[in-house]
Design an enzyme around this catalytic site. Sequence first.
Site, PDB file in Angstrom:
ATOM      1  N   ASP A 116       7.534   5.337   0.117  1.00 45.49           N
ATOM      2  CA  ASP A 116       7.197   4.017  -0.424  1.00 45.49           C
ATOM      3  C   ASP A 116       8.388   3.470  -1.204  1.00 45.49           C
ATOM      4  O   ASP A 116       8.676   2.281  -1.161  1.00 45.49           O
ATOM      5  CB  ASP A 116       5.990   4.102  -1.368  1.00 45.49           C
ATOM      6  CG  ASP A 116       4.689   4.334  -0.619  1.00 45.49           C
ATOM      7  OD1 ASP A 116       4.744   4.582   0.604  1.00 45.49           O
ATOM      8  OD2 ASP A 116       3.625   4.284  -1.264  1.00 45.49           O
TER       9      ASP A 116
ATOM     10  N   ASP B  79      10.248  -0.010  -0.527  1.00 46.84           N
ATOM     11  CA  ASP B  79      10.300  -1.074  -1.536  1.00 46.84           C
ATOM     12  C   ASP B  79      11.736  -1.491  -1.847  1.00 46.84           C
ATOM     13  O   ASP B  79      12.008  -2.668  -2.079  1.00 46.84           O
ATOM     14  CB  ASP B  79       9.573  -0.627  -2.814  1.00 46.84           C
ATOM     15  CG  ASP B  79       8.072  -0.497  -2.595  1.00 46.84           C
ATOM     16  OD1 ASP B  79       7.533  -1.202  -1.713  1.00 46.84           O
ATOM     17  OD2 ASP B  79       7.428   0.318  -3.289  1.00 46.84           O
TER      18      ASP B  79
ATOM     19  N   SER C 166      -1.156  -8.721  -0.788  1.00 49.23           N
ATOM     20  CA  SER C 166      -0.610  -7.491  -1.332  1.00 49.23           C
ATOM     21  C   SER C 166      -0.268  -7.733  -2.799  1.00 49.23           C
ATOM     22  O   SER C 166      -0.589  -8.780  -3.336  1.00 49.23           O
ATOM     23  CB  SER C 166       0.630  -7.148  -0.517  1.00 49.23           C
ATOM     24  OG  SER C 166       1.190  -5.963  -0.957  1.00 49.23           O
TER      25      SER C 166
ATOM     26  N   LYS D 209      -3.664   2.186  -9.976  1.00 48.38           N
ATOM     27  CA  LYS D 209      -3.416   1.772  -8.592  1.00 48.38           C
ATOM     28  C   LYS D 209      -3.776   2.960  -7.712  1.00 48.38           C
ATOM     29  O   LYS D 209      -3.058   3.959  -7.673  1.00 48.38           O
ATOM     30  CB  LYS D 209      -1.957   1.376  -8.410  1.00 48.38           C
ATOM     31  CG  LYS D 209      -1.654   0.785  -7.042  1.00 48.38           C
ATOM     32  CD  LYS D 209      -0.250   0.216  -6.998  1.00 48.38           C
ATOM     33  CE  LYS D 209       0.018  -0.565  -5.731  1.00 48.38           C
ATOM     34  NZ  LYS D 209      -0.243   0.159  -4.498  1.00 48.38           N
TER      35      LYS D 209
ATOM     36  N   GLU E 259     -10.533   0.087  -2.757  1.00 50.49           N
ATOM     37  CA  GLU E 259      -9.687   1.054  -2.065  1.00 50.49           C
ATOM     38  C   GLU E 259     -10.553   2.190  -1.521  1.00 50.49           C
ATOM     39  O   GLU E 259     -11.364   2.756  -2.238  1.00 50.49           O
ATOM     40  CB  GLU E 259      -8.684   1.594  -3.090  1.00 50.49           C
ATOM     41  CG  GLU E 259      -7.421   2.114  -2.506  1.00 50.49           C
ATOM     42  CD  GLU E 259      -6.406   1.025  -2.133  1.00 50.49           C
ATOM     43  OE1 GLU E 259      -6.731  -0.174  -2.170  1.00 50.49           O
ATOM     44  OE2 GLU E 259      -5.286   1.424  -1.771  1.00 50.49           O
TER      45      GLU E 259
HETATM   46  S1  IVH Z   1      -5.722  -5.844  -6.795  1.00 54.84           S
HETATM   47  C1  IVH Z   1      -4.997  -9.965  -4.793  1.00 54.84           C
HETATM   48  N1  IVH Z   1      -6.144  -3.518  -7.969  1.00 54.84           N
HETATM   49  O1  IVH Z   1      -2.661  -1.835  -3.793  1.00 54.84           O
HETATM   50  C2  IVH Z   1      -4.737  -8.620  -5.370  1.00 54.84           C
HETATM   51  N2  IVH Z   1      -5.113  -3.506  -5.816  1.00 54.84           N
HETATM   52  O2  IVH Z   1       0.047  -2.676  -3.150  1.00 54.84           O
HETATM   53  C3  IVH Z   1      -5.666  -7.618  -4.854  1.00 54.84           C
HETATM   54  N3  IVH Z   1      -4.661  -1.264  -4.938  1.00 54.84           N
HETATM   55  O3  IVH Z   1      -3.543  -4.186  -1.326  1.00 54.84           O
HETATM   56  C4  IVH Z   1      -5.271  -6.239  -5.163  1.00 54.84           C
HETATM   57  N4  IVH Z   1      -5.467  -0.135  -6.657  1.00 54.84           N
HETATM   58  O4  IVH Z   1      -4.975  -2.018  -1.556  1.00 54.84           O
HETATM   59  C5  IVH Z   1      -5.647  -4.139  -6.883  1.00 54.84           C
HETATM   60  N5  IVH Z   1      -6.624  -1.544  -9.116  1.00 54.84           N
HETATM   61  C6  IVH Z   1      -6.139  -2.172  -8.032  1.00 54.84           C
HETATM   62  C7  IVH Z   1      -5.604  -1.454  -6.929  1.00 54.84           C
HETATM   63  C8  IVH Z   1      -5.090  -2.174  -5.847  1.00 54.84           C
HETATM   64  C9  IVH Z   1      -4.903  -0.036  -5.452  1.00 54.84           C
HETATM   65  C10 IVH Z   1      -4.012  -1.487  -3.622  1.00 54.84           C
HETATM   66  C11 IVH Z   1      -4.617  -2.592  -2.788  1.00 54.84           C
HETATM   67  C12 IVH Z   1      -3.507  -3.572  -2.592  1.00 54.84           C
HETATM   68  C13 IVH Z   1      -2.304  -2.699  -2.755  1.00 54.84           C
HETATM   69  C14 IVH Z   1      -1.071  -3.500  -3.094  1.00 54.84           C
END
Ligand code: IVH
Length: 373
Positions: free
Chosen positions: A43, A47, A103, A131, A186
Amino acid sequence: HHSIMDLFSQIENPEREEILVLRKELKQANYQYYVLNTPIMSDYDFDQKLRRLQDLEALYPDMFDASSPTQVVGSDLVKAKNEWRDAKGKGFEQVEHKYPMLSLSNTYSQEEVKDWMHKLPEGVEIVCELKFDGLSISLWYENGILTKALTRGDGVKGDNVIKNILTIPSIPKTITKQTFTELRGEILLTWAAFERLNKERAEQEEPLFANPRNAASGTLKLQDSQEVARRRLDCYLYYILGEDLPAQTHYERLQIAKQWGVPISDAVKVCHTLEEVMEYITYWDIERKNLPVATDGIVLKVNDLSVQEELGYTAKSPRWAIAYKFPAEKQLTRLNTITYQVGRTGVVTPVANLEPVQLSGTKVQRATLHNED
Ligand code: IVH
């Protein structure tokens, strides 16, 4: 008027060339990650390359391409077109998202977290969350009933994997709210479920999954829902959309969803200052190692929904949120032997047999070396 020399200098500009090379490389990496579940780069490397591409594209705006990996999210769709049934009538129905599935912009630097916070209106609350390292899902509740479950797909349309989602006990099949509601979160496998699955696969001489995310992603796209049920997927939800939503802050909405029986992480916290946010990051960087699931960073979100709306979105991500990613763990160990693994198609892959070492919550003792070099 352009002279022929101008044209030559355009063609031979190494930075222009690099843009094309990076786009190709990142598209391939996305495909390996989201569709094949066998990533070809870390990753972190992804990035870094994406950032380099962003910087170069800013220097050469005439090379803008709406399909560049800087502009679109990596697609997990099994079929490129909506010809989703194969000869045996199997596949997933593609459904258009009600709200595009974006994303998050990423950083590995606490300094950039600080810069992001400083650009926000003064005094805004920040919701800090873990996350989770799985794959995103969009759950549709119509008249209170779970009717569809879409993967992110290409961000515009996703694969409807509802039959597999229905095997996950922690996901409510009904909620009390009757108007249209979409919950996003998730899908993941616990470390324990991942290790159990890989052990079985080793016994069956099947290829192993590199990490719980790939295992969860491979599992969610299986056609055999009984096998999916056996593997015990799990879920955390972190975002609510839909009609007649209650509350004016993200945090309150999560608490209300919790009352509907939705699995929301207990680690969610409202912070008021940069110091509090940094404390949260420092705390979870250590404490996450004791969690039953893989996490790869912290997500920071503006709490006030009207401020979120003001900040809006870029093509790929909301401006009201940012992900701080933890640096990948490293460990030193001894290379004991190299053995050769012959795949079904006859491809020979060298495998490193290592002195077992604890890494990111799992015991590592074998590593694919990809090729002879
Ligand atoms: S919010 C519009 N909150 O990370 C924003 N995403 O790298 C919606 N993810 O596509 C995402 N934990 O699959 C959000 N606490 C969290 C998260 C999270 C994991 C994932 C998700 C997203 C990706 C982006």
